[in-house]
Design a protein around this motif. Structure first.
Motif: not given
Length: 195
Positions: A1-7, A41-46, A105-120
Motif C-alpha cells: 500500500m502506498h504510504g500516501l494512502i496510509n498517511r 510503500d507498506y504491506d496491506d496488513a498495517p 491515470d491523472r494521479a500517476r502523473l504526479a505519483l507514478p507508483d501510486i495504486e488507486l482503486p480501479v473504477l469502471e
C-alpha cells in the motif's frame, strides 16, 4: 500500500478524533511506529490493522468509518490536492462521474507508483450509473461512497449514492442523480491561488 494512502488514513483519524486517539490506534494495531511516511510503500496488513483498531475503539463498523474517510478526503482540513484532482473531472457533477475511470491515470502523473482503486463506470437509463471498484483494501467501495457524496455537495448536486455489495471481484456502488444543480456549488477555480 502506498504510504500516501496510509498517511491519509492517519490524518483522518488524527484530525477527526485527536492525537491521543491516533496513539491508541497505533498501539491497538501494534504498528510499532508513530505514523506513516507518505512516500514509502507498506504491506496491506498495517492499513487493515489501523482501520480495525479504530473501529474497535469507536465501536463503529469498518464500512461507516471508511465512508467517513472518503468524505474527509474531499472536505478535510488537510491538503486540498485530492479535491483539485477530482474537480478536473469536469464542470458538472455528471461530467465528473463519467470521468472517474480516468482518476488513477491523472494521479500517476504526479505519483507514478501510486495504486488507486480501479473504477469502471457503467451508464444506465436516466441519470443512473454503476461503479465497479477494484482495490486490494477491502471496503474501498465505501471510501468511494463517502467521496462521491462529498463531491456531490461540492458540485451542488442532489443524488443517492449507495454501496450495493460485491460482485465479480469488485465492490459495486450505485449513483442516482436527481438534480445536477440542486444547490450552489462550492467555489472552484482551475488556476491555483497566488502564493
Amino acid at each position: 500500500m502506498h504510504g500516501l494512502i496510509n498517511r491519509s488514513i492517519q490524518c483522518f483519524l488524527r484530525d477527526t478524533f485527536g492525537a491521543s486517539f491516533w496513539q491508541q490506534v497505533t498501539q491497538g494495531a501494534r504498528l510499532g511506529i508513530d505514523g506513516f511516511e507518505a512516500m514509502l510503500d507498506y504491506d496491506d496488513a498495517p492499513s487493515d490493522a489501523v482501520i480495525a483498531a479504530a473501529g474497535r475503539l469507536l465501536d463503529r463498523s469498518r464500512d461507516s468509518l471508511l465512508e467517513d474517510l472518503g468524505t474527509y478526503l474531499v472536505t478535510g482540513t488537510g491538503d486540498r490536492g485530492l479535491r483539485r484532482l477530482l474537480r478536473f473531472g469536469g464542470p458538472t457533477f455528471s461530467d465528473f462521474l463519467l470521468s472517474l475511470d480516468e482518476i488513477p491515470d491523472r494521479a500517476r502523473l504526479a505519483l507514478p507508483d501510486i495504486e488507486l482503486p480501479v473504477l469502471e463506470v457503467v451508464e444506465h437509463a436516466g441519470a443512473n450509473l454503476t461503479l465497479w471498484c477494484r482495490f486490494p483494501l477491502s471496503g474501498a467501495g465505501h471510501v468511494i461512497v463517502g467521496l462521491l457524496r462529498a463531491m456531490a455537495d461540492d458540485y451542488g448536486a442532489l443524488c443517492l449514492v449507495e454501496h450495493r455489495g460485491e460482485a465479480a471481484g469488485a465492490e459495486v456502488v450505485g449513483v442516482s442523480l436527481a438534480a445536477s444543480a440542486f444547490a450552489a456549488p462550492r467555489p472552484f477555480d482551475l488556476a491555483m491561488p497566488p502564493v
